[in-house]
Design an enzyme around this catalytic site. Sequence first.
Site, mmCIF file in Angstrom:
data_model
loop_
_atom_site.group_PDB
_atom_site.id
_atom_site.type_symbol
_atom_site.label_atom_id
_atom_site.label_comp_id
_atom_site.label_asym_id
_atom_site.label_seq_id
_atom_site.Cartn_x
_atom_site.Cartn_y
_atom_site.Cartn_z
ATOM 1 N N LYS A 54 0.831 -1.205 0.000
ATOM 2 C CA LYS A 54 0.000 0.000 0.000
ATOM 3 C C LYS A 54 0.867 1.257 0.000
ATOM 4 O O LYS A 54 0.617 2.205 -0.767
ATOM 5 C CB LYS A 54 -0.923 0.009 1.226
ATOM 6 C CG LYS A 54 -2.069 -0.975 1.160
ATOM 7 C CD LYS A 54 -2.837 -0.986 2.470
ATOM 8 C CE LYS A 54 -3.951 -2.017 2.429
ATOM 9 N NZ LYS A 54 -4.662 -2.170 3.704
ATOM 10 N N GLN A 98 -5.250 -1.358 9.653
ATOM 11 C CA GLN A 98 -5.150 -2.697 9.076
ATOM 12 C C GLN A 98 -5.794 -3.743 9.990
ATOM 13 O O GLN A 98 -5.485 -3.817 11.175
ATOM 14 C CB GLN A 98 -3.675 -3.049 8.831
ATOM 15 C CG GLN A 98 -3.453 -4.384 8.175
ATOM 16 C CD GLN A 98 -3.990 -4.450 6.749
ATOM 17 O OE1 GLN A 98 -3.931 -3.469 6.017
ATOM 18 N NE2 GLN A 98 -4.525 -5.590 6.371
ATOM 19 N N ASP A 121 -11.697 2.795 3.837
ATOM 20 C CA ASP A 121 -12.098 1.393 3.790
ATOM 21 C C ASP A 121 -13.609 1.246 3.643
ATOM 22 O O ASP A 121 -14.109 0.191 3.276
ATOM 23 C CB ASP A 121 -11.649 0.661 5.068
ATOM 24 C CG ASP A 121 -10.421 -0.207 4.834
ATOM 25 O OD1 ASP A 121 -10.150 -0.549 3.670
ATOM 26 O OD2 ASP A 121 -9.737 -0.538 5.818
#
Length: 294
Positions: A54, A98, A121
């Site tokens: 990422k 995460q 997200d």
Amino acid sequence: MSADVIDGKAYATDLKADVAKQVTILKEKYNLVPGLAVVLVGDDPASQIYVRNKNKSTHKAGMNSYEYRMDSDVTEAELLTVVKKLNLDPAVHGILVQLPLPKHINEAAIIDAIAPEKDVDGFHVINSGLLATGGRGMVPCTPLGCIMMLKDRLGSLSGLDAVVVGRSNIVGKPMAQLLLNESCTVTIAHSRTRNLAEVVKRSDIVVAAVGVPELVKGDWIKDGATVIDVGINRIEMADGKTRLVGDVEYAAAAKHAAAITPVPGGVGPMTIAVLLKNTITAACRIAGVDEPKI
């Protein structure tokens, strides 16, 4: 019939290139540099690789990347403090914590602490609600990537029968809602579904996101259907080696489907690309400017 392969890796490469062009326009026109902050708790190897990829992709697109690594024994209060700090940081437009988190931390509490407008997200309850009611929120990356590939392949999805096998908050439910928003007739199937084979057999679009290796058998697939396999499962072979398989019996399904995503190389590469796209969207909304057209 032999299915066309939907190349998620190639699609993701093109999407990242478009994102990089958008970043250049935002810098030149508004002096706006989108910033993505990633918080990693613990030392899970898979998560570390994912976060590293990422960060690499964020830098390559010309964005600012901020990384926060915390020990696995960090307290929930300490993690919340970091999230709240990022909420207030004007240089940060997207926040990603995460998952999974250590068991002593309440994941829902952490997700709900992220400012909805920075929740790239798309997991915050406000964003989930906006998606369900047709509002303008942030959409989870994997389902959004799937709908992008479906529309690229099929054009209009209106009127098609679709089944989503899996009902998670991360993929299954938002995927079903996105398909419904495209005017599909949507069935959500799961572990309690009766006659799953019959449900799949009548569907023009099959999205498998249940996490069970090759649960969806090839002869369940309707001739000419489009299959999106979200599953990534590592299985051990007779020689002791492991390989990755999806939730769909790929070789057999490819004999019936018109198009199918492979595993690996299908949905997986799209997730990071869409994350970058979501960061662009968040930055533009926060700054009150239009998202650049490419």
